[in-house]
Design a protein around this motif. Sequence first.
Motif, PDB file in Angstrom:
ATOM      1  N   VAL A  70       0.859  -1.182   0.000  1.00  0.00           N
ATOM      2  CA  VAL A  70       0.000   0.000   0.000  1.00  0.00           C
ATOM      3  C   VAL A  70       0.899   1.237   0.000  1.00  0.00           C
ATOM      4  O   VAL A  70       1.724   1.411   0.898  1.00  0.00           O
ATOM      5  CB  VAL A  70      -0.915   0.024   1.237  1.00  0.00           C
ATOM      6  N   VAL A  71       0.745   2.053  -1.019  1.00  0.00           N
ATOM      7  CA  VAL A  71       1.630   3.199  -1.192  1.00  0.00           C
ATOM      8  C   VAL A  71       0.855   4.496  -0.977  1.00  0.00           C
ATOM      9  O   VAL A  71      -0.127   4.760  -1.666  1.00  0.00           O
ATOM     10  CB  VAL A  71       2.239   3.194  -2.607  1.00  0.00           C
ATOM     11  N   VAL A  72       1.280   5.259   0.002  1.00  0.00           N
ATOM     12  CA  VAL A  72       0.612   6.539   0.285  1.00  0.00           C
ATOM     13  C   VAL A  72       1.666   7.638   0.424  1.00  0.00           C
ATOM     14  O   VAL A  72       2.824   7.357   0.714  1.00  0.00           O
ATOM     15  CB  VAL A  72      -0.212   6.472   1.593  1.00  0.00           C
ATOM     16  N   PRO A  73       1.265   8.876   0.239  1.00  0.00           N
ATOM     17  CA  PRO A  73       2.245   9.964   0.342  1.00  0.00           C
ATOM     18  C   PRO A  73       2.715  10.173   1.776  1.00  0.00           C
ATOM     19  O   PRO A  73       3.887  10.425   2.012  1.00  0.00           O
ATOM     20  CB  PRO A  73       1.482  11.199  -0.139  1.00  0.00           C
ATOM     21  N   ASP A  74       1.789  10.067   2.725  1.00  0.00           N
ATOM     22  CA  ASP A  74       2.166  10.360   4.101  1.00  0.00           C
ATOM     23  C   ASP A  74       1.224   9.670   5.075  1.00  0.00           C
ATOM     24  O   ASP A  74       0.051   9.984   5.153  1.00  0.00           O
ATOM     25  CB  ASP A  74       2.098  11.876   4.341  1.00  0.00           C
ATOM     26  N   LEU A  75       1.766   8.730   5.819  1.00  0.00           N
ATOM     27  CA  LEU A  75       0.935   7.983   6.764  1.00  0.00           C
ATOM     28  C   LEU A  75       0.425   8.871   7.880  1.00  0.00           C
ATOM     29  O   LEU A  75      -0.622   8.609   8.454  1.00  0.00           O
ATOM     30  CB  LEU A  75       1.769   6.860   7.388  1.00  0.00           C
ATOM     31  N   CYS A 128       4.249   1.806   2.475  1.00  0.00           N
ATOM     32  CA  CYS A 128       5.291   2.694   1.986  1.00  0.00           C
ATOM     33  C   CYS A 128       4.813   4.133   2.005  1.00  0.00           C
ATOM     34  O   CYS A 128       3.808   4.473   1.423  1.00  0.00           O
ATOM     35  CB  CYS A 128       5.672   2.301   0.570  1.00  0.00           C
ATOM     36  N   ASN A 129       5.513   4.951   2.725  1.00  0.00           N
ATOM     37  CA  ASN A 129       5.370   6.404   2.715  1.00  0.00           C
ATOM     38  C   ASN A 129       6.235   6.949   1.602  1.00  0.00           C
ATOM     39  O   ASN A 129       7.461   6.825   1.681  1.00  0.00           O
ATOM     40  CB  ASN A 129       6.057   6.986   3.961  1.00  0.00           C
ATOM     41  N   THR A 130       5.671   7.589   0.640  1.00  0.00           N
ATOM     42  CA  THR A 130       6.567   8.117  -0.386  1.00  0.00           C
ATOM     43  C   THR A 130       7.093   9.495  -0.026  1.00  0.00           C
ATOM     44  O   THR A 130       8.086   9.944  -0.563  1.00  0.00           O
ATOM     45  CB  THR A 130       5.862   8.196  -1.740  1.00  0.00           C
ATOM     46  N   VAL A 131       6.405  10.164   0.890  1.00  0.00           N
ATOM     47  CA  VAL A 131       6.782  11.517   1.296  1.00  0.00           C
ATOM     48  C   VAL A 131       7.307  12.350   0.125  1.00  0.00           C
ATOM     49  O   VAL A 131       8.297  13.053   0.249  1.00  0.00           O
ATOM     50  CB  VAL A 131       7.848  11.512   2.418  1.00  0.00           C
ATOM     51  N   ILE A 156      -0.594  -4.217  -5.633  1.00  0.00           N
ATOM     52  CA  ILE A 156      -0.352  -2.911  -5.029  1.00  0.00           C
ATOM     53  C   ILE A 156      -1.594  -2.040  -5.091  1.00  0.00           C
ATOM     54  O   ILE A 156      -2.305  -2.008  -6.093  1.00  0.00           O
ATOM     55  CB  ILE A 156       0.815  -2.193  -5.756  1.00  0.00           C
ATOM     56  N   ILE A 157      -1.843  -1.347  -4.002  1.00  0.00           N
ATOM     57  CA  ILE A 157      -2.852  -0.289  -3.999  1.00  0.00           C
ATOM     58  C   ILE A 157      -2.092   1.014  -3.842  1.00  0.00           C
ATOM     59  O   ILE A 157      -1.364   1.194  -2.864  1.00  0.00           O
ATOM     60  CB  ILE A 157      -3.838  -0.449  -2.821  1.00  0.00           C
ATOM     61  N   THR A 158      -2.211   1.897  -4.788  1.00  0.00           N
ATOM     62  CA  THR A 158      -1.443   3.129  -4.690  1.00  0.00           C
ATOM     63  C   THR A 158      -2.330   4.366  -4.600  1.00  0.00           C
ATOM     64  O   THR A 158      -3.311   4.507  -5.317  1.00  0.00           O
ATOM     65  CB  THR A 158      -0.457   3.287  -5.865  1.00  0.00           C
ATOM     66  N   ALA A 159      -1.963   5.221  -3.680  1.00  0.00           N
ATOM     67  CA  ALA A 159      -2.676   6.485  -3.515  1.00  0.00           C
ATOM     68  C   ALA A 159      -1.650   7.612  -3.548  1.00  0.00           C
ATOM     69  O   ALA A 159      -1.906   8.722  -3.120  1.00  0.00           O
ATOM     70  CB  ALA A 159      -3.448   6.504  -2.197  1.00  0.00           C
ATOM     71  N   SER A 160      -0.479   7.290  -4.050  1.00  0.00           N
ATOM     72  CA  SER A 160       0.581   8.281  -4.152  1.00  0.00           C
ATOM     73  C   SER A 160       0.887   8.447  -5.628  1.00  0.00           C
ATOM     74  O   SER A 160       1.086   7.468  -6.330  1.00  0.00           O
ATOM     75  CB  SER A 160       1.818   7.777  -3.416  1.00  0.00           C
ATOM     76  N   HIS A 161       0.917   9.693  -6.069  1.00  0.00           N
ATOM     77  CA  HIS A 161       0.956   9.861  -7.511  1.00  0.00           C
ATOM     78  C   HIS A 161       2.063  10.776  -7.994  1.00  0.00           C
ATOM     79  O   HIS A 161       1.828  11.798  -8.610  1.00  0.00           O
ATOM     80  CB  HIS A 161      -0.416  10.317  -7.989  1.00  0.00           C
ATOM     81  N   GLY A 162       3.279  10.357  -7.705  1.00  0.00           N
ATOM     82  CA  GLY A 162       4.416  11.145  -8.129  1.00  0.00           C
ATOM     83  C   GLY A 162       5.023  10.670  -9.436  1.00  0.00           C
ATOM     84  O   GLY A 162       5.697  11.418 -10.125  1.00  0.00           O
ATOM     85  N   LEU A 163       4.770   9.417  -9.782  1.00  0.00           N
ATOM     86  CA  LEU A 163       5.387   8.852 -10.984  1.00  0.00           C
ATOM     87  C   LEU A 163       4.571   9.145 -12.240  1.00  0.00           C
ATOM     88  O   LEU A 163       3.398   9.451 -12.178  1.00  0.00           O
ATOM     89  CB  LEU A 163       5.507   7.340 -10.834  1.00  0.00           C
ATOM     90  N   GLU A 164       5.227   8.992 -13.360  1.00  0.00           N
ATOM     91  CA  GLU A 164       4.521   9.120 -14.626  1.00  0.00           C
ATOM     92  C   GLU A 164       3.666   7.886 -14.873  1.00  0.00           C
ATOM     93  O   GLU A 164       4.007   6.782 -14.442  1.00  0.00           O
ATOM     94  CB  GLU A 164       5.530   9.263 -15.775  1.00  0.00           C
ATOM     95  N   SER A 196      -5.556   1.854  -8.365  1.00  0.00           N
ATOM     96  CA  SER A 196      -5.198   3.237  -8.101  1.00  0.00           C
ATOM     97  C   SER A 196      -6.325   3.980  -7.405  1.00  0.00           C
ATOM     98  O   SER A 196      -7.486   3.812  -7.740  1.00  0.00           O
ATOM     99  CB  SER A 196      -4.861   3.936  -9.419  1.00  0.00           C
ATOM    100  N   ILE A 197      -5.952   4.770  -6.432  1.00  0.00           N
ATOM    101  CA  ILE A 197      -6.945   5.607  -5.774  1.00  0.00           C
ATOM    102  C   ILE A 197      -6.774   7.044  -6.237  1.00  0.00           C
ATOM    103  O   ILE A 197      -5.682   7.609  -6.125  1.00  0.00           O
ATOM    104  CB  ILE A 197      -6.809   5.503  -4.243  1.00  0.00           C
TER     105      ILE A 197
END
Lengths: 324, 324
Positions: free
Chosen positions: B64-69, B95-98, B119-127, B140-141
């Motif tokens: 689970v990928v998020v920008p900030d827990l 994973c905190n991508t911060v 993977i469930i991702t809610a962090s969207h920094g990548l292309e 994707s969220i």
Amino acid sequence: MASIREVAQEAGVGVGTVSRALNGSGYVSPETKKKIEKAAKKLNYTPNELARNLYHNRTGIVGVVVPDLDHPFFSALVKHIEMELYEQGYKTMICNTVGISRREQEYLDMLERNMVDGIITASHGLEVEEYQKQTKPIVSIDRDLGARIPLIGCDHEKGGELAARLMLAARRKKVLAILGIAPKVIANDRYTAFMKMLKENGVTVKQEVMEWNIFNWEAYYKFAEETFRSHPDIDGIFSGDLAALACLNVAQRRGIRVPEELSIIGFDAMAPSSMVYPQLTAVRQNVELLAEVSVNTLLDLVEQRKNVPHRLILDVEMQPGGTA
Amino acid sequence: MASIREVAQEAGVGVGTVSRALNGSGYVSPETKKKIEKAAKKLNYTPNELARNLYHNRTGIVGVVVPDLDHPFFSALVKHIEMELYEQGYKTMICNTVGISRREQEYLDMLERNMVDGIITASHGLEVEEYQKQTKPIVSIDRDLGARIPLIGCDHEKGGELAARLMLAARRKKVLAILGIAPKVIANDRYTAFMKMLKENGVTVKQEVMEWNIFNWEAYYKFAEETFRSHPDIDGIFSGDLAALACLNVAQRRGIRVPEELSIIGFDAMAPSSMVYPQLTAVRQNVELLAEVSVNTLLDLVEQRKNVPHRLILDVEMQPGGTA
DNA sequence: CTGTTAGCGCATTCAC
DNA sequence: GTGAATGCGCTAACAG
């Protein structure tokens, strides 16, 4: 999807050579190394971590067990633990126990099954014996799990005393302490120290106990309302952040002036304590340091880097605010 | 520590039989089964999950990928995702991508290396391209990552309209929208819809943009102070919960009466929005449902249970409060 | 310097 | 019904 064998075939070499070339272990001539790298790229080779794990009997995963991720203290703790573990090349697996000790037990079992290399636990629903059975690395936050398991925590006693001092300075006479902590946890020391100091100075101290494994805002709010009904005459409250914030909210709703008529002091000083107006006066734990120390202690154990102390107590300080 | 071979030896049978007996697969006579179970208990046998993982080529772990827990929305989201995954027999790796897209990338790589089943991702920094390369299950969220990756999110447009309606009902004339969301994310639709409806009704709408990957309270607070300096004449604010709470706090400090002189409406309606006084009026996302739907969609993919829709939009509602 | 081989621990064939 | 053999993909020890 492509295996190391296919890469070896493509490059016209043996699997061992491929392994050495790609891992930088052992000697490989620059020439064949080139060939191998080209083959690997062509086949889009990625090493299968599962096979590696089996061979090395490790996963690089650390389990983190907390009562409730959606609690400001634990979410901050886990965030920083994850970041520190990442720095050191480990991944973080989490578990919300939400008061269910069976879930805590299952995580302990994962240690046995080699799914995780170690555990950091801040959830304390199980009996100490269950932990003592374990032989793999465990680090405990805020609870003594016996001689073999390092304990990390903040100086709760000092925190309680800092709060008591503020109450005395404000000349409070009837103070309430709201205990919302699991039994057997050193976090209880904050209340013991708080009450002791106040009593020694002639202040009347009452106490209320909240279910320790309930963490939702509704519950805190209801409890706060009930508190004001049953203790209409208090002029001071000391409790965890969330209960303190709930009390502040109810006080404001009732038109009780804070801090003129009532002092409220929280413990933890996490983000929400800064969001209210006036900002909550609260004892601050250094969560970032707590995370860092916990991780390093655990990894010292996991990698047998060095001996670790059994008890590590971190300093606390008072976060100034407008409620005391 | 004890392996299946040792158990077989102890029981005087072959390893295959032990495997079948303990897993309930294939036929084993009741008699030998007893023997095997006794031997297993005696040796305190626990199957090594790593070997199993290698064989089955799966781990039962979901990333689970998020920008900030340590952000109320994401900590609540991850909490409920973890609980739902647990119900279905999976473990959660976080994973905190911060704001560091390299970390997001590394998690994607773990998919390739078979460390996680999905993977469930809610962090969207990548292309988007990086995601489209992947063949394994991803959900994707709040961001469209192309046709093959299901998108789950709430009805941001409706949320924006609900907020706009409240502004209109309160006869606000100069409203500020604070955008604090990553580019390319459907969460931006809330502001588009909000501004559109207000402009259509003759309301002046200004906008400010916050760095989208900064999540600490200090930053929000500073931004709020700056906002009041540069826009002293506004009578309405619409933004994410935390920015809204910061504005509320600054307004109270400045003696601006809320909601008489200024309406503040947040988005998410997570726990902290209830902690302040007056409670924040905010659009509520159903995080619990969001988590449940995300998990089930992902597991449908992982276990190939059934086809999943590409886009799933959940309803929102207005949480009544005292700031609008 | 490099190819071959032997496990890591388990689950599943396939003969017996 | 059951045991022996095979392989999951990789690493490391051992010859060459």
